[in-house]
Design a protein around this motif. Structure first.
Motif, PDB file in Angstrom:
ATOM      1  N   PHE A 282      10.823  37.475  60.710  1.00 47.39           N
ATOM      2  CA  PHE A 282      11.222  37.193  59.337  1.00 47.39           C
ATOM      3  C   PHE A 282      12.542  36.423  59.300  1.00 47.39           C
ATOM      4  CE2 PHE A 282       8.851  41.307  58.524  1.00 47.39           C
ATOM      5  CZ  PHE A 282       7.717  40.667  58.062  1.00 47.39           C
ATOM      6  N   ILE A 283      12.770  35.781  58.187  1.00 41.35           N
ATOM      7  CA  ILE A 283      14.025  35.052  57.956  1.00 41.35           C
ATOM      8  C   ILE A 283      14.879  35.925  57.038  1.00 41.35           C
ATOM      9  CG2 ILE A 283      15.006  32.970  56.921  1.00 41.35           C
ATOM     10  CD1 ILE A 283      12.229  31.643  57.688  1.00 41.35           C
ATOM     11  N   PHE A 284      15.912  36.509  57.581  1.00 39.89           N
ATOM     12  CA  PHE A 284      16.703  37.471  56.808  1.00 39.89           C
ATOM     13  C   PHE A 284      17.781  36.814  55.955  1.00 39.89           C
ATOM     14  CE2 PHE A 284      14.636  40.038  59.956  1.00 39.89           C
ATOM     15  CZ  PHE A 284      14.329  41.193  59.272  1.00 39.89           C
ATOM     16  N   ASP A 285      18.312  35.686  56.426  1.00 37.67           N
ATOM     17  CA  ASP A 285      19.418  35.070  55.685  1.00 37.67           C
ATOM     18  C   ASP A 285      18.899  34.222  54.530  1.00 37.67           C
ATOM     19  OD1 ASP A 285      21.412  36.286  57.078  1.00 37.67           O
ATOM     20  OD2 ASP A 285      21.596  34.685  58.560  1.00 37.67           O
ATOM     21  N   ASP A 286      18.343  34.895  53.547  1.00 31.27           N
ATOM     22  CA  ASP A 286      17.882  34.197  52.352  1.00 31.27           C
ATOM     23  C   ASP A 286      17.639  35.216  51.246  1.00 31.27           C
ATOM     24  OD1 ASP A 286      17.003  32.015  50.725  1.00 31.27           O
ATOM     25  OD2 ASP A 286      16.363  31.026  52.581  1.00 31.27           O
ATOM     26  N   TRP A 287      17.385  34.683  50.038  1.00 29.87           N
ATOM     27  CA  TRP A 287      17.151  35.542  48.868  1.00 29.87           C
ATOM     28  C   TRP A 287      15.658  35.751  48.661  1.00 29.87           C
ATOM     29  CZ3 TRP A 287      21.299  37.761  46.719  1.00 29.87           C
ATOM     30  CH2 TRP A 287      22.543  37.148  46.863  1.00 29.87           C
ATOM     31  N   TYR A 288      15.290  36.972  48.368  1.00 26.08           N
ATOM     32  CA  TYR A 288      13.898  37.319  48.049  1.00 26.08           C
ATOM     33  C   TYR A 288      13.924  38.211  46.807  1.00 26.08           C
ATOM     34  CZ  TYR A 288      12.988  35.976  52.917  1.00 26.08           C
ATOM     35  OH  TYR A 288      12.907  35.293  54.102  1.00 26.08           O
TER      36      TYR A 288
ATOM     37  N   LEU B 173       9.782  27.085  58.626  1.00 21.75           N
ATOM     38  CA  LEU B 173       9.933  28.545  58.715  1.00 21.75           C
ATOM     39  C   LEU B 173      10.104  28.976  60.172  1.00 21.75           C
ATOM     40  CD1 LEU B 173       7.254  29.817  56.134  1.00 21.75           C
ATOM     41  CD2 LEU B 173       9.741  29.752  55.847  1.00 21.75           C
ATOM     42  N   PHE B 174       9.369  28.335  61.054  1.00 20.72           N
ATOM     43  CA  PHE B 174       9.452  28.654  62.480  1.00 20.72           C
ATOM     44  C   PHE B 174      10.855  28.364  63.007  1.00 20.72           C
ATOM     45  CE2 PHE B 174       9.031  27.369  66.935  1.00 20.72           C
ATOM     46  CZ  PHE B 174       8.314  28.425  67.471  1.00 20.72           C
ATOM     47  N   GLN B 175      11.386  27.209  62.634  1.00 25.76           N
ATOM     48  CA  GLN B 175      12.724  26.844  63.108  1.00 25.76           C
ATOM     49  C   GLN B 175      13.784  27.779  62.542  1.00 25.76           C
ATOM     50  OE1 GLN B 175      13.633  24.889  65.412  1.00 25.76           O
ATOM     51  NE2 GLN B 175      11.642  23.965  65.798  1.00 25.76           N
ATOM     52  N   ARG B 176      13.647  28.134  61.253  1.00 25.69           N
ATOM     53  CA  ARG B 176      14.605  29.072  60.645  1.00 25.69           C
ATOM     54  C   ARG B 176      14.570  30.404  61.377  1.00 25.69           C
ATOM     55  NH1 ARG B 176      15.941  28.942  54.925  1.00 25.69           N
ATOM     56  NH2 ARG B 176      17.015  30.867  55.463  1.00 25.69           N
ATOM     57  N   ALA B 177      13.375  30.881  61.663  1.00 20.44           N
ATOM     58  CA  ALA B 177      13.247  32.166  62.356  1.00 20.44           C
ATOM     59  C   ALA B 177      13.811  32.074  63.765  1.00 20.44           C
ATOM     60  CB  ALA B 177      11.772  32.590  62.390  1.00 20.44           C
ATOM     61  N   ARG B 178      13.555  30.947  64.424  1.00 19.63           N
ATOM     62  CA  ARG B 178      13.991  30.810  65.814  1.00 19.63           C
ATOM     63  C   ARG B 178      15.503  30.724  65.916  1.00 19.63           C
ATOM     64  NH1 ARG B 178      11.668  26.511  70.162  1.00 19.63           N
ATOM     65  NH2 ARG B 178      13.009  25.037  69.114  1.00 19.63           N
ATOM     66  N   SER B 179      16.135  30.173  64.887  1.00 19.48           N
ATOM     67  CA  SER B 179      17.586  30.023  64.951  1.00 19.48           C
ATOM     68  C   SER B 179      18.312  31.317  64.574  1.00 19.48           C
ATOM     69  CB  SER B 179      18.045  28.884  64.022  1.00 19.48           C
ATOM     70  OG  SER B 179      17.736  29.219  62.691  1.00 19.48           O
TER      71      SER B 179
ATOM     72  N   GLU C  64      19.332  35.373  64.791  1.00 20.82           N
ATOM     73  CA  GLU C  64      19.674  36.256  65.914  1.00 20.82           C
ATOM     74  C   GLU C  64      18.525  37.154  66.334  1.00 20.82           C
ATOM     75  OE1 GLU C  64      23.068  38.526  65.064  1.00 20.82           O
ATOM     76  OE2 GLU C  64      24.400  36.808  64.897  1.00 20.82           O
ATOM     77  N   VAL C  65      17.656  37.468  65.367  1.00 20.37           N
ATOM     78  CA  VAL C  65      16.603  38.445  65.646  1.00 20.37           C
ATOM     79  C   VAL C  65      15.476  37.849  66.471  1.00 20.37           C
ATOM     80  CG1 VAL C  65      17.017  39.848  63.622  1.00 20.37           C
ATOM     81  CG2 VAL C  65      15.455  37.901  63.467  1.00 20.37           C
ATOM     82  N   TRP C  66      15.529  36.538  66.718  1.00 17.19           N
ATOM     83  CA  TRP C  66      14.433  35.895  67.429  1.00 17.19           C
ATOM     84  C   TRP C  66      14.227  36.535  68.813  1.00 17.19           C
ATOM     85  CZ3 TRP C  66      10.459  32.958  66.490  1.00 17.19           C
ATOM     86  CH2 TRP C  66       9.797  32.335  67.551  1.00 17.19           C
ATOM     87  N   ALA C  67      13.002  36.930  69.079  1.00 18.06           N
ATOM     88  CA  ALA C  67      12.688  37.494  70.389  1.00 18.06           C
ATOM     89  C   ALA C  67      11.347  36.949  70.834  1.00 18.06           C
ATOM     90  CB  ALA C  67      12.637  39.030  70.309  1.00 18.06           C
ATOM     91  N   PRO C  68      11.342  35.810  71.546  1.00 18.15           N
ATOM     92  CA  PRO C  68      10.082  35.165  71.893  1.00 18.15           C
ATOM     93  C   PRO C  68       9.222  36.042  72.795  1.00 18.15           C
ATOM     94  CG  PRO C  68      11.930  34.042  72.927  1.00 18.15           C
ATOM     95  CD  PRO C  68      12.503  35.108  72.061  1.00 18.15           C
TER      96      PRO C  68
END
Ligand code: FES
Ligand code: FE2
Length: 366
Positions: free
Chosen positions: A26-32, A354-360, A362-366
């Protein structure tokens, strides 16, 4: 031929590896959208957002607050405790937390140990919506808050609704960006056969993806033909713009008119729908919707009729995306590929974003 050639499948797999899907973090640094404003009050309310269990309530002055629902002591759900004034008392051993998530009382100790607390989340309330910043509250970026002023404007009549989707939020965004599905998924509600073949243009920007489609001539479905007075008019126009605005916000704007009427004399009606997907888990989504129209403003019956018909159609998306989720979940990795065609350009770009945002993150764990 029973399957695409091996080279095509291999290329599709390489492309898919750089696109967000149901397994992407997920992308955490955003508003939902966390909730509608009227869902949060003076009782404890819990909801899972982006895989996190979060507690909501309002303080005595009406301010909405959000914090982790997991007690720092032994993980009991704080939502099972009690709200006392502006504080929450855990229902297990009585730790008391203030509205910032700081523990201010441990009943078994004369003095509360320092630096105990649960994570608090930044909230912003706009109109009927409560937005949550899922990253650290200190990093909440108000400049990124989605603009949905139409929901409280006197120029629009709006209604709202919530659907629980048994599918991932990436599929919902893709569904909204590719409205050719109207001719199929919505063939019995607000889709028409010519919709999928209508000319369109696209815009692919940095975090903004747009598809503009002009369906002329067409026959409008009753949900709009009736309040617009265009029932049975075979020269109607349906001009739709679908925009991915952020991971938590997709905007659809559609105008209707009779193309046989000269431009200067046309009556143009416009609808705007804020589709507000908030991931619950990787396989489920809170689907908040605010729908507005700028015509038939003085017709209260139109609001109820349009709302009911529209939400019947949105239920069709929820049903279809639930089936899609099931297929994705049940497909063995070695059998999985998705072939994109030229018209998938905006969807592919959106999923790469979305993939790039998630990958950048900290939580990214490939
Ligand atoms: S688990 Fe909450 S006080 Fe013990
Ligand atoms: Fe749809």
């Amino acid at each position: 031929m029973v399957e695409p050639a091996t080279a095509i499948v291999a290329a599709a797999r390489r492309a898919s590896a750089r696109m967000a899907d149901r397994d992407t973090p997920f992308i955490f640094d955003d508003w939902y959208v966390a909730a509608f404003a009227d869902e949060v009050g003076r009782t404890l309310f819990a909801r899972t957002l982006l895989g996190k269990k979060i507690l909501f309530y309002r303080t005595e002055d009406g301010t909405a607050v959000a914090m982790s629902d997991r007690c720092a002591h032994r993980s009991y759900p704080l939502s099972e405790g009690t709200l006392e004034g502006d504080t929450v008392v855990c229902g297990y051993h009585g730790f008391r937390y203030d509205a910032h998530g700081d523990c201010i009382e441990v009943p078994a100790m004369a003095k509360c140990p320092r630096s105990i607390g649960v994570k608090r989340y930044a909230l912003v309330e706009t109109g009927n919506l409560i937005w949550i910043w899922m990253g650290d509250a200190e990093t909440a970026d108000l400049a990124k808050l989605p603009e949905t002023a139409f929901q409280t404007s006197a120029e629009w009549v709006c209604s709202k609704g919530y659907l629980h989707l048994a599918g991932n939020y990436v599929s919902l965004h893709e569904n909204l960006l590719d409205l050719t599905h109207l001719s199929y998924i919505h063939a019995r509600s607000f889709g028409t056969p010519e919709y999928a073949r209508a000319p369109f243009r696209t815009e692919i920007g940095d975090g903004h993806f747009l598809v503009h489609r002009e369906v002329i001539p067409t026959l409008l479905p009753p949900v709009w033909a009736d309040p617009m007075g265009l029932a049975g008019v075979t020269t109607a126009a349906r001009i739709a713009t679908s925009e991915f605005m952020s991971p938590g916000f997709h905007r659809v704007t559609v105008s209707f008119y009779d193309s046989a009427v000269p431009e200067a004399k046309r009556q143009v009606g416009t609808i705007r729908t804020a589709h507000l997907p908030t991931p619950e888990t990787h396989s489920s989504t809170h689907y908040f919707i605010v729908h507005g129209r700028d015509f038939a403003l003085g017709d209260p019956d139109a609001t109820g009729v349009m709302h009911d018909r529209l939400f019947q159609a949105f239920e069709e998306d929820v049903e279809a995306l639930g089936k899609l989720e099931h297929m994705l979940a049940e497909t063995a990795p070695e059998d999985m590929y998705e072939i994109s065609v030229a018209t998938d350009g905006p969807s592919v770009a959106m999923r790469r974003y979305l993939f790039q945002r998630a990958r950048s993150a900290e939580v990214w764990a490939p």
